[in-house]
Design a protein around this motif. Structure first.
Motif, PDB file in Angstrom:
ATOM      1  N   GLN A 174      -9.110   4.556  -1.418  1.00 41.46           N
ATOM      2  CA  GLN A 174      -8.540   4.704  -2.107  1.00 41.46           C
ATOM      3  C   GLN A 174      -8.718   5.062  -3.442  1.00 41.46           C
ATOM      4  O   GLN A 174      -9.099   4.054  -4.404  1.00 41.46           O
ATOM      5  N   HIS A 202      -2.779   3.545  -9.472  1.00 47.39           N
ATOM      6  CA  HIS A 202      -2.298   3.457  -8.124  1.00 47.39           C
ATOM      7  C   HIS A 202      -2.158   2.481  -7.873  1.00 47.39           C
ATOM      8  O   HIS A 202      -1.813   1.469  -6.638  1.00 47.39           O
ATOM      9  N   SER A 203      -4.209   2.117  -8.440  1.00 45.80           N
ATOM     10  CA  SER A 203      -4.696   0.695  -7.484  1.00 45.80           C
ATOM     11  C   SER A 203      -3.832  -0.874  -8.491  1.00 45.80           C
ATOM     12  O   SER A 203      -3.949  -1.607  -7.874  1.00 45.80           O
ATOM     13  N   GLU A 227      -3.197  -2.242  -0.429  1.00 47.30           N
ATOM     14  CA  GLU A 227      -3.916  -1.217   0.161  1.00 47.30           C
ATOM     15  C   GLU A 227      -5.351  -0.724  -0.624  1.00 47.30           C
ATOM     16  O   GLU A 227      -6.114  -0.330   0.078  1.00 47.30           O
ATOM     17  N   THR A 228      -5.761  -0.998  -1.936  1.00 50.50           N
ATOM     18  CA  THR A 228      -6.906  -0.276  -2.834  1.00 50.50           C
ATOM     19  C   THR A 228      -8.187  -1.615  -2.053  1.00 50.50           C
ATOM     20  O   THR A 228      -8.883  -1.125  -1.152  1.00 50.50           O
ATOM     21  N   TYR A 229      -7.444  -3.181  -2.329  1.00 54.82           N
ATOM     22  CA  TYR A 229      -8.619  -3.024  -1.673  1.00 54.82           C
ATOM     23  C   TYR A 229      -8.479  -3.385  -0.170  1.00 54.82           C
ATOM     24  O   TYR A 229     -10.331  -3.459   0.671  1.00 54.82           O
ATOM     25  N   THR A 261      -8.676  -0.711   1.677  1.00 54.78           N
ATOM     26  CA  THR A 261      -9.472   0.307   2.364  1.00 54.78           C
ATOM     27  C   THR A 261     -10.634   0.188   1.956  1.00 54.78           C
ATOM     28  O   THR A 261     -11.396   0.500   2.263  1.00 54.78           O
ATOM     29  N   ASN A 262     -10.975   0.014   0.729  1.00 55.02           N
ATOM     30  CA  ASN A 262     -12.110   0.104  -0.452  1.00 55.02           C
ATOM     31  C   ASN A 262     -12.986  -0.853   0.331  1.00 55.02           C
ATOM     32  O   ASN A 262     -14.108  -0.607   0.198  1.00 55.02           O
ATOM     33  N   TYR A 270      -8.841  -1.264  -8.504  1.00 58.21           N
ATOM     34  CA  TYR A 270     -10.086  -0.544  -8.257  1.00 58.21           C
ATOM     35  C   TYR A 270     -11.157  -0.299  -9.006  1.00 58.21           C
ATOM     36  O   TYR A 270     -11.681  -0.652  -7.974  1.00 58.21           O
ATOM     37  N   SER A 294     -12.578  -3.431  -6.574  1.00 61.16           N
ATOM     38  CA  SER A 294     -12.471  -3.178  -5.115  1.00 61.16           C
ATOM     39  C   SER A 294     -13.544  -2.425  -5.356  1.00 61.16           C
ATOM     40  O   SER A 294     -14.595  -2.872  -4.320  1.00 61.16           O
TER      41      SER A 294
END
Length: 360
Positions: A88, A93-94, A100-102, A104-105, A155, A158
């Motif tokens: 991400q 967006h984060s 979602e950010t954590y 995914t990343n 972000y 992450s």
């Protein structure tokens, strides 16, 4: 670059994204046998679709948050090397999607490294994080690979967390056996075919194509801007050393521009307007904004010394390439051919610089 990529089995996560699409075309042009694992393209339009990236690889649609799917893709591909780009990638967006950010990343990175641990035969992994992984103190000194990880926003945090995960897997599982694992931290990459939202250069291109005045949030913010091929060139050079079994290169690496190309947003805007020709003036966006770093620079002396990596494109010329890319595609030229043409030109310049450096 060497000729060692011919028939080399390569797995790229995130190949449907902007950087992943450029990397897929580049490695494919050098003869690599590619497998891509990713979600569908994150934007419409996308470089993945415009340049027909799927034609040159085995495309596997999947999510790095699904460990079983990642392991299955690795088992089927049996790669020699993995480039982990799935992420991400957007700061703003984060703020709206931190989970979602954590997931995914951070957890996505765990899954990729765990798959690399479970599937035999993988020689190397290059994990892509970000220049924002560092604890940014907004000072003038550039960050070195030994500086502490951190991050104000989800972000950036992450990406710092992903670096800690990479370090843990390297020391716990890959210290003596298994793939050689390196992380790479690039600056703000820019290039043709990026249609992401809330990114300066794509936002400028969209506005200029529509004849509209772009909205500018932070004109004084300074970033280490660089063409996407500069970062990818560093990744590929590093990967070649890892594939050669050179364990000392299994480490963290910065790839950023020359000091003079760490420019403020206002400079990018005016240079892009001049290159585009007749573009409208910008309008300041004075609405409340989430926190973003105001000053960030990278110390890339390690890559320049150990890898003999050097930036090839001055920032002004990189912006010219972006304008040329978008104007050519808008005029009906084939996006795949335009992208491969810029890759070929970059390779020629990089090779010429290497020869000149050796001769000196």
């Amino acid at each position: 670059m060497s000729a060692s990529w011919a028939d080399r089995r390569v797995l790229i996560t995130g190949h449907t994204g902007f950087k992943g699409s450029w990397l897929s075309l580049w490695l494919g042009a050098m003869g690599a046998r590619l497998t891509g694992f990713a979600l569908p393209p994150p934007t419409r339009p996308s470089l993945f679709e415009a340049a027909r990236i799927e034609q040159g690889l085995h495309h596997v649609e999947g999510d790095v948050r699904d460990l079983g799917a990642v392991v299955e893709a690795f088992e089927r591909a049996r790669p020699d090397i993995v480039f982990h780009l799935a992420a991400q990638p957007l700061v703003r967006h984060s703020y709206s999607e931190p989970v979602e950010t954590y997931a995914t990343n951070v957890l996505g990175t765990v899954h990729v490294l765990e798959a690399a641990r479970r599937v035999p035969g993988i020689k190397a992994v290059v994990a892509v994080t970000s220049d924002k992984c560092y604890e940014n103190r907004e000072w003038d000194w550039p960050y070195r690979e030994i500086d502490p990880m951190g991050g104000h926003d989800p972000y950036s945090s992450s990406k710092g967390c992903a670096e800690l995960v990479i370090s843990a897997w390297r020391r716990s599982f890959f210290a003596e056996t298994g793939p050689l694992l390196a992380s790479v931290r690039a600056g703000n990459v820019i290039g043709g075919g990026d249609w992401a939202t809330d990114r300066l250069v794509p936002d400028l291109v969209r506005a200029f194509e529509q004849g509209a005045s772009p909205l500018i949030r932070s004109p004084a913010s300074v970033r280490p801007w660089q063409h996407v091929l500069e970062a990818l060139g560093g990744y590929v050079l590093l990967a070649e050393r890892l594939l050669a079994g050179e364990r000392t290169f299994a480490d963290g690496w910065n790839f950023g521009p020359s000091d003079e190309d760490a420019r403020p947003v206002s400079w990018i805007l005016e240079r892009m307007r001049a290159a585009w020709g007749g573009a409208p003036e910008a309008v300041g966006d004075n609405t409340p904004q989430p926190h973003e770093a105001g000053l960030l620079r990278l110390d890339c002396s390690k890559a320049r010394t150990a890898l003999r990596w050097r930036p090839v494109l001055p920032l002004a010329e990189a912006l010219d390439w972006i304008v040329a890319w978008h104007k050519a595609v808008a005029a009906g030229q084939d996006a795949r051919a335009v992208t491969l043409g810029q890759i070929g030109e970059y390779q020629a310049r990089s090779s010429a610089r290497s020869r000149a450096s050796i001769a000196a």
